[in-house]
Design a protein around this motif. Structure first.
Motif, short mmCIF file in Angstrom:
data_model
loop_
_atom_site.label_atom_id
_atom_site.label_comp_id
_atom_site.label_asym_id
_atom_site.label_seq_id
_atom_site.Cartn_x
_atom_site.Cartn_y
_atom_site.Cartn_z
N PHE A 181 0.88 -1.40 0.10
CA PHE A 181 -0.02 0.09 0.00
C PHE A 181 1.08 1.13 -0.06
CE2 PHE A 181 -2.10 3.70 2.46
CZ PHE A 181 -3.22 3.64 1.63
N LEU A 184 2.40 1.81 -3.45
CA LEU A 184 1.57 1.99 -4.30
C LEU A 184 1.09 3.58 -4.05
CD1 LEU A 184 -0.84 -0.86 -4.39
CD2 LEU A 184 0.52 -0.15 -6.38
N VAL A 185 1.13 4.12 -2.94
CA VAL A 185 0.43 5.45 -2.71
C VAL A 185 1.76 6.23 -3.29
CG1 VAL A 185 0.29 7.26 -0.97
CG2 VAL A 185 -1.02 4.84 -0.97
N TYR A 198 -6.83 1.85 -4.49
CA TYR A 198 -5.47 1.03 -3.88
C TYR A 198 -6.15 -0.50 -3.56
CZ TYR A 198 -3.13 5.34 -4.09
OH TYR A 198 -2.57 6.53 -4.68
#
Length: 280
Positions: A181, A184-185, A198
């Motif tokens: 996560f 990805l952010v 997400y």
């Protein structure tokens, strides 16, 4: 002391110095590098990361990436640093080996500062000496040897980070979700603003992510996304000449007024007021 391995054909770089302030501009490449900075002094040492003054205590390490702005203007004692670029060792491609992405590097959480426990100081000091020794014996496999040593350093630091920075109630699978996560952010924050975006990439439900972060961090996934966006806005204001309107469009806002409202909500200052505080 400064050592460097540089493969011009691959554009790969690995650097090692006992005084990064003195040598930071003396390596073949100063862009696109990832760093592990280690305070080997017996006193605390200051450095600035993204405009914030950080105190690194004796036998503490901090990791930074090329996304961050690091300054040693306040640094009064030598700091040891290991630095490398993607061509030398890609932490994304080797994530299955070291599991550091989203914890040590490219995380959206607090800055990863790791304390070396007393019973592990010898391990780090021996590794330091092995790095020194490897640079004194250059041969055709030196790059492979340095990569192996770097991987060992990253693995040891990642283990400590998991022990010190992540709550014990999370299992390995949950930690992997948090790591992914975070990465990805860091990758998509300009275009993806919703937790559901997400969750879909992670094959999880938004509720699962929210419950997981309630254990891991007091911040919700949505708050983490928005704070990453605000951090990038502050970086662009602090370290570039771009105007507010340019920054708004670069961060995916269709309306500069919307960006201004968002920034004030996240920081307590309008973009113009924030720039005034930078001058002060």
């Amino acid at each position: 002391m400064k050592f460097e391995f540089h493969d011009t054909k691959l554009a790969s770089l690995f650097g090692f110095t006992d005084d990064i302030k003195r040598n930071e501009n003396n390596f073949s490449s100063n862009s696109g590098n990832i760093q592990v900075v280690w305070n080997r002094n017996e006193i605390p040492v200051l450095l600035c990361i993204d405009g914030l003054t950080i105190t690194l205590l004796p036998n503490q390490l901090v990791t930074t990436t090329y996304l961050q702005h690091v300054s040693y203007t306040k640094t009064k004692a030598p700091l040891t640093a290991f630095l490398f670029n993607r061509a030398f060792y890609c932490i994304n491609d080797h994530d299955s080996e070291v599991s550091c992405n989203g914890i040590l590097f490219f995380g959206t959480q607090d800055l990863p500062i790791i304390t070396i426990p007393k019973d592990q100081e010898r391990k780090f000091n021996v590794l330091y000496e092995v790095f020194e020794d490897e640079f004194s014996t250059p041969d055709q496999i030196q790059g492979d040897m340095l990569q192996m040593l770097l991987k060992r350093l990253i693995i040891i630091c990642t283990r400590l980070a998991k022990e010190q920075l992540i709550v014990k109630t999370l299992d390995n699978e949950q930690i992997d979700v948090v790591r992914k996560f975070n990465v990805l952010v860091d990758t998509h924050f300009k275009t993806k603003r919703k937790v559901s975006d997400y969750a879909e990439l992670l094959f999880k439900s938004p509720k699962t992510l929210s419950n997981l972060f309630a254990i891991y961090n007091q911040k919700s996934p949505q708050q983490i996304i928005l704070e990453r966006l605000a951090l990038e806005a502050k970086r662009l204001m602090s370290f570039t000449d771009k105007q507010n309107q340019e920054i708004a469009y670069e961060l995916g806002f269709n309306d500069p007024a919307h960006f201004s409202r968002f920034f004030k909500k996240m920081t307590g200052h309008s973009p113009s007021k924030y720039r005034e505080t930078l001058v002060l």
